[in-house]
Motif scaffolding. Structure first.
Motif, PDB file in Angstrom:
ATOM      1  N   PRO A   1       0.815  -1.216   0.000  1.00 47.71           N
ATOM      2  CA  PRO A   1       0.000   0.000   0.000  1.00 47.71           C
ATOM      3  C   PRO A   1       0.848   1.265   0.000  1.00 47.71           C
ATOM      4  O   PRO A   1       0.674   2.149   0.826  1.00 47.71           O
ATOM      5  N   THR A   2       1.815   1.340  -0.890  1.00 46.53           N
ATOM      6  CA  THR A   2       2.673   2.517  -1.025  1.00 46.53           C
ATOM      7  C   THR A   2       2.630   2.961  -2.473  1.00 46.53           C
ATOM      8  O   THR A   2       2.388   2.160  -3.375  1.00 46.53           O
ATOM      9  N   PRO A   3       2.875   4.232  -2.729  1.00 46.35           N
ATOM     10  CA  PRO A   3       2.830   4.712  -4.114  1.00 46.35           C
ATOM     11  C   PRO A   3       3.906   4.039  -4.951  1.00 46.35           C
ATOM     12  O   PRO A   3       5.053   3.897  -4.512  1.00 46.35           O
ATOM     13  N   PRO A   4       3.579   3.613  -6.161  1.00 47.80           N
ATOM     14  CA  PRO A   4       4.605   3.045  -7.032  1.00 47.80           C
ATOM     15  C   PRO A   4       5.549   4.124  -7.545  1.00 47.80           C
ATOM     16  O   PRO A   4       5.233   5.317  -7.522  1.00 47.80           O
ATOM     17  N   VAL A   5       6.717   3.692  -8.018  1.00 43.98           N
ATOM     18  CA  VAL A   5       7.725   4.609  -8.539  1.00 43.98           C
ATOM     19  C   VAL A   5       7.814   4.433 -10.047  1.00 43.98           C
ATOM     20  O   VAL A   5       8.024   3.309 -10.528  1.00 43.98           O
ATOM     21  N   PRO A   6       7.647   5.484 -10.814  1.00 43.75           N
ATOM     22  CA  PRO A   6       7.822   5.338 -12.264  1.00 43.75           C
ATOM     23  C   PRO A   6       9.252   4.899 -12.580  1.00 43.75           C
ATOM     24  O   PRO A   6      10.220   5.429 -12.015  1.00 43.75           O
TER      25      PRO A   6
ATOM     26  N   ALA B   1      16.848  -2.851 -23.011  1.00 40.86           N
ATOM     27  CA  ALA B   1      15.898  -3.763 -23.658  1.00 40.86           C
ATOM     28  C   ALA B   1      14.529  -3.582 -23.022  1.00 40.86           C
ATOM     29  O   ALA B   1      14.386  -3.016 -21.932  1.00 40.86           O
ATOM     30  N   GLY B   2      13.502  -4.081 -23.717  1.00 37.93           N
ATOM     31  CA  GLY B   2      12.146  -4.034 -23.199  1.00 37.93           C
ATOM     32  C   GLY B   2      11.437  -2.739 -23.524  1.00 37.93           C
ATOM     33  O   GLY B   2      12.046  -1.783 -24.018  1.00 37.93           O
ATOM     34  N   PRO B   3      10.156  -2.693 -23.237  1.00 40.45           N
ATOM     35  CA  PRO B   3       9.359  -1.505 -23.553  1.00 40.45           C
ATOM     36  C   PRO B   3       9.771  -0.302 -22.713  1.00 40.45           C
ATOM     37  O   PRO B   3      10.237  -0.448 -21.585  1.00 40.45           O
ATOM     38  N   THR B   4       9.573   0.870 -23.281  1.00 43.45           N
ATOM     39  CA  THR B   4       9.917   2.123 -22.591  1.00 43.45           C
ATOM     40  C   THR B   4       8.661   2.947 -22.301  1.00 43.45           C
ATOM     41  O   THR B   4       8.686   4.171 -22.361  1.00 43.45           O
ATOM     42  N   ALA B   5       7.567   2.256 -22.018  1.00 44.68           N
ATOM     43  CA  ALA B   5       6.299   2.951 -21.760  1.00 44.68           C
ATOM     44  C   ALA B   5       6.429   3.840 -20.530  1.00 44.68           C
ATOM     45  O   ALA B   5       6.987   3.426 -19.514  1.00 44.68           O
ATOM     46  N   PRO B   6       5.891   5.066 -20.587  1.00 41.88           N
ATOM     47  CA  PRO B   6       6.022   5.986 -19.444  1.00 41.88           C
ATOM     48  C   PRO B   6       5.233   5.543 -18.215  1.00 41.88           C
ATOM     49  O   PRO B   6       5.477   6.027 -17.114  1.00 41.88           O
ATOM     50  N   ASP B   7       4.246   4.626 -18.393  1.00 38.70           N
ATOM     51  CA  ASP B   7       3.440   4.195 -17.254  1.00 38.70           C
ATOM     52  C   ASP B   7       3.999   2.965 -16.560  1.00 38.70           C
ATOM     53  O   ASP B   7       3.349   2.393 -15.677  1.00 38.70           O
ATOM     54  N   THR B   8       5.206   2.520 -16.933  1.00 33.06           N
ATOM     55  CA  THR B   8       5.829   1.392 -16.249  1.00 33.06           C
ATOM     56  C   THR B   8       6.269   1.823 -14.854  1.00 33.06           C
ATOM     57  O   THR B   8       6.974   2.824 -14.695  1.00 33.06           O
ATOM     58  N   VAL B   9       5.828   1.083 -13.829  1.00 26.44           N
ATOM     59  CA  VAL B   9       6.146   1.443 -12.451  1.00 26.44           C
ATOM     60  C   VAL B   9       6.697   0.236 -11.709  1.00 26.44           C
ATOM     61  O   VAL B   9       6.474  -0.915 -12.094  1.00 26.44           O
ATOM     62  N   ILE B  10       7.417   0.520 -10.637  1.00 24.31           N
ATOM     63  CA  ILE B  10       7.928  -0.536  -9.766  1.00 24.31           C
ATOM     64  C   ILE B  10       7.480  -0.239  -8.344  1.00 24.31           C
ATOM     65  O   ILE B  10       7.323   0.921  -7.952  1.00 24.31           O
TER      66      ILE B  10
ATOM     67  N   ALA C   1      18.209   0.197  -4.294  1.00 22.31           N
ATOM     68  CA  ALA C   1      17.067  -0.014  -3.409  1.00 22.31           C
ATOM     69  C   ALA C   1      16.775   1.243  -2.589  1.00 22.31           C
ATOM     70  O   ALA C   1      15.616   1.623  -2.391  1.00 22.31           O
ATOM     71  N   ARG C   2      17.852   1.902  -2.118  1.00 19.65           N
ATOM     72  CA  ARG C   2      17.661   3.125  -1.347  1.00 19.65           C
ATOM     73  C   ARG C   2      17.005   4.207  -2.198  1.00 19.65           C
ATOM     74  O   ARG C   2      16.132   4.944  -1.732  1.00 19.65           O
ATOM     75  N   ALA C   3      17.420   4.307  -3.457  1.00 15.63           N
ATOM     76  CA  ALA C   3      16.828   5.312  -4.347  1.00 15.63           C
ATOM     77  C   ALA C   3      15.342   5.024  -4.573  1.00 15.63           C
ATOM     78  O   ALA C   3      14.524   5.954  -4.630  1.00 15.63           O
ATOM     79  N   VAL C   4      14.988   3.735  -4.693  1.00 10.92           N
ATOM     80  CA  VAL C   4      13.579   3.368  -4.864  1.00 10.92           C
ATOM     81  C   VAL C   4      12.764   3.827  -3.669  1.00 10.92           C
ATOM     82  O   VAL C   4      11.695   4.433  -3.798  1.00 10.92           O
ATOM     83  N   TRP C   5      13.265   3.571  -2.466  1.00  7.06           N
ATOM     84  CA  TRP C   5      12.532   3.960  -1.270  1.00  7.06           C
ATOM     85  C   TRP C   5      12.481   5.476  -1.110  1.00  7.06           C
ATOM     86  O   TRP C   5      11.488   6.030  -0.619  1.00  7.06           O
ATOM     87  N   GLN C   6      13.525   6.184  -1.527  1.00  6.63           N
ATOM     88  CA  GLN C   6      13.487   7.643  -1.482  1.00  6.63           C
ATOM     89  C   GLN C   6      12.403   8.190  -2.413  1.00  6.63           C
ATOM     90  O   GLN C   6      11.649   9.096  -2.043  1.00  6.63           O
ATOM     91  N   LEU C   7      12.352   7.634  -3.610  1.00  5.23           N
ATOM     92  CA  LEU C   7      11.322   8.067  -4.558  1.00  5.23           C
ATOM     93  C   LEU C   7       9.928   7.727  -4.044  1.00  5.23           C
ATOM     94  O   LEU C   7       8.978   8.498  -4.234  1.00  5.23           O
ATOM     95  N   MET C   8       9.809   6.569  -3.375  1.00  2.88           N
ATOM     96  CA  MET C   8       8.515   6.199  -2.798  1.00  2.88           C
ATOM     97  C   MET C   8       8.106   7.183  -1.700  1.00  2.88           C
ATOM     98  O   MET C   8       6.943   7.569  -1.598  1.00  2.88           O
ATOM     99  N   ALA C   9       9.079   7.566  -0.870  1.00  2.00           N
ATOM    100  CA  ALA C   9       8.780   8.512   0.207  1.00  2.00           C
ATOM    101  C   ALA C   9       8.348   9.858  -0.365  1.00  2.00           C
ATOM    102  O   ALA C   9       7.413  10.492   0.141  1.00  2.00           O
ATOM    103  N   GLN C  10       9.014  10.297  -1.427  1.00  2.00           N
ATOM    104  CA  GLN C  10       8.639  11.549  -2.064  1.00  2.00           C
ATOM    105  C   GLN C  10       7.231  11.458  -2.661  1.00  2.00           C
ATOM    106  O   GLN C  10       6.419  12.378  -2.527  1.00  2.00           O
ATOM    107  N   ALA C  11       6.953  10.313  -3.308  1.00  2.00           N
ATOM    108  CA  ALA C  11       5.628  10.123  -3.904  1.00  2.00           C
ATOM    109  C   ALA C  11       4.556  10.068  -2.819  1.00  2.00           C
ATOM    110  O   ALA C  11       3.454  10.599  -2.982  1.00  2.00           O
TER     111      ALA C  11
END
Length: 510
Positions: free
Chosen positions: A11-16, A32-41, A146-156
């Motif tokens: 239950p946390t905001p996804p990160v683009p 490689a792979g799609p570069t769709a702007p709505d891809t989130v992690i 991983a730290r960058a992902v959590w930072q972006l999640m906190a900002q979101a």
């Protein structure tokens, strides 16, 4: 190729993914792979398992240094034998397919110390299965990613909370406006960039706001409201309905929210995309609209129902007035919107503003019965006429007074006019005598009720043709014709102030 399972995301905001790639301190590069702007992690996970499927929940950025890759499969140097190419392709296809099947969002492959480059077969497999593949440079650690992902999640998450807070404040402010229901809908539509509709219990859309939806959206929303609207099944057994429901129509995201439990009102929302905070904001609006439109089953509501039943069964108004929860005296208020005709939502909001749930919605006028202790005030967007305080047996007279006050308010462009309750000379004459005199004097006009009302309005407005025409919703020439007819039938000079005074005295008692 197996279909990915629905990820069980936190239950946390996804990160683009694009936001992670934009971090210059990481130096990640998608190869490689799609570069769709709505891809989130939704999180980052490190694993060197050859089959990570059992350890993934879905939505991850899976990070690996390729320790699990067999030497033959990972060798990119020289000219590989055909058997090595086939073995390499099979291994990475199996590996990538399992990540996709588990719902993985992207794969990050770290360079050094095991591999100097990303294996070409892995790049090909990610392209085939549509899995974004990131190259992680040697200087970037997996823990740093991983730290960058959590930072972006906190900002979101902070941005999401700020958005919800600001929306709550603006919706609450809208609910306190004189036109609360339309204001809440407009604010909701603005906050969600959506089309918002309020549906009555019979499924009719009675208010809307926001940009026009794509064709078919309103019909799809109307059908969705049936899912959350209380209903009865066989043998009139209640059917449990969910509080909300969602659907989609092309690119449009649809949502319906039941208002006030069993009230039957439903909020419908159509957006182009569903943001994480949208549901919370729409739920706040649904609660406010429930308070504004819902009829609460309280003791006062039951008492009003009892009063209505007793009136229908023949009881006198004086006998049931006590059930309405106020003292003996009441005010009758007539109201008309400045633009258009009144609607159920606007009438309910007007009643709430005047402090009374006793509302009668007519074709072009709303009548409200207000306890005499609550002094009506002017309401933005409405023109009001208020009768004198009256006991239940005087309600019909107070109703007529309010109608005349409203006509005068509209003619003079005043937001509110009260019936004059100051004692006058008419009280010096016994009421029965005054009424008998009025009947005799106005008898020639008995065959034409429109003539009597026109004369009354014309005299109250000091003989103004234009104001009388506005008050009666007729042409000024019609007013002239009726007044001329009155003068002929009464055989009198209506320009004589003494005549006007006597006629006004008679009309006050007619």
């Amino acid at each position: 190729m197996s279909e990915p399972t629905a990820p069980s995301v936190p239950p946390t905001p996804p990160v683009p993914l694009s936001a992670l790639l934009a971090r210059e301190d990481l130096g990640l590069r998608q190869i490689a792979g799609p570069t769709a702007p709505d891809t989130v992690i939704h999180w980052a996970h490190t694993s060197e398992m050859a089959d990570p499927y059992p350890y993934l929940l879905g939505g991850e950025l899976l990070l690996t240094a390729g320790v699990h890759v067999p030497e033959a499969a990972g060798a990119d140097g020289g000219a590989p034998r055909s058997s090595e190419v086939e073995s390499s392709g099979d291994y990475f296809e199996d590996y990538v397919s399992r990540i996709v099947a588990a719902g993985g969002a992207a794969l990050g492959f770290g360079l050094a110390p095991v591999h100097d480059t990303v294996p070409r077969a892995l790049v090909a497999a990610c392209e085939a299965y549509g899995l974004p593949l990131l190259e992680v440079p040697p200087r970037t650690t997996f823990s740093g990613v991983a730290r960058a992902v959590w930072q972006l999640m906190a900002q979101a998450r902070l941005a999401e909370l700020r958005r919800v807070t600001e929306a709550q404040q603006s919706l609450a402010a809208a609910a306190s406006r004189p036109d609360p229901v339309p204001s809440v809908l407009r604010q909701l539509a603005q906050r969600l960039a959506a089309h918002a509709l309020l549906y009555a219990p019979d499924g009719t859309a009675i208010a809307s706001a926001g940009r026009a939806p794509v064709p078919g959206t309103q019909e799809a929303l109307r059908k969705l409201t049936a899912v959350v609207r209380p209903d009865t099944g066989p043998e009139n057994t209640p059917r449990e309905a969910p509080a909300s429901a969602t659907d989609s129509l092309g690119d449009a995201q649809l949502a319906a929210y039941a208002l006030g439990g069993s009230s039957g009102f439903v909020l419908g929302v159509a957006t182009r995309r569903r943001e994480p905070a949208d549901h919370t904001i729409a739920s706040v609006a649904a609660v406010l609209l429930s308070l504004l439109t819902g009829e609460h089953q309280s003791g006062a509501g039951a008492a009003r129902s009892s009063a209505l039943v007793r009136l229908l069964l023949g009881a006198a108004p004086a006998e049931v007035a006590g059930l309405l929860g106020s003292g003996g005296r009441w005010l009758v208020v007539h109201a008309r919107p400045e633009n258009g005709i009144p609607d159920p939502v606007g009438a309910a909001a007007l009643g709430a503003a005047l402090g009374s749930p006793l509302i009668d919605l007519g074709r072009d006028v709303v009548r409200v019965l207000v306890p005499a202790g609550r002094e009506p005030a002017a309401q933005p967007g409405w023109t009001l006429g208020v009768g004198a305080p009256a006991e239940p047996d005087g309600w019909p007279s107070a109703d007529a007074q309010a109608a005349r006050a409203l006509a005068r308010a509209r003619a003079t462009r005043a937001p509110l006019v009260r019936h004059g309750a100051r004692p006058g000379l008419s009280e010096l004459v016994p009421r029965p005598d005054a009424e008998e005199h009025a009947r005799a004097l106005l008898a020639p006009l008995a065959a034409g009720p429109a003539l009597t009302e026109t004369l009354r309005t014309w005299l109250s407005l000091h003989g103004s043709w234009d104001r009388t025409a506005v008050a009666l919703d007729v042409h000024r020439n019609t007013v002239r014709q009726r007044i001329t007819r009155c003068a002929a039938l009464l055989d009198t000079d209506l320009d004589d102030p003494d005549v006007r005074m006597e006629l006004w005295f008679a009309l006050r008692h007619h």
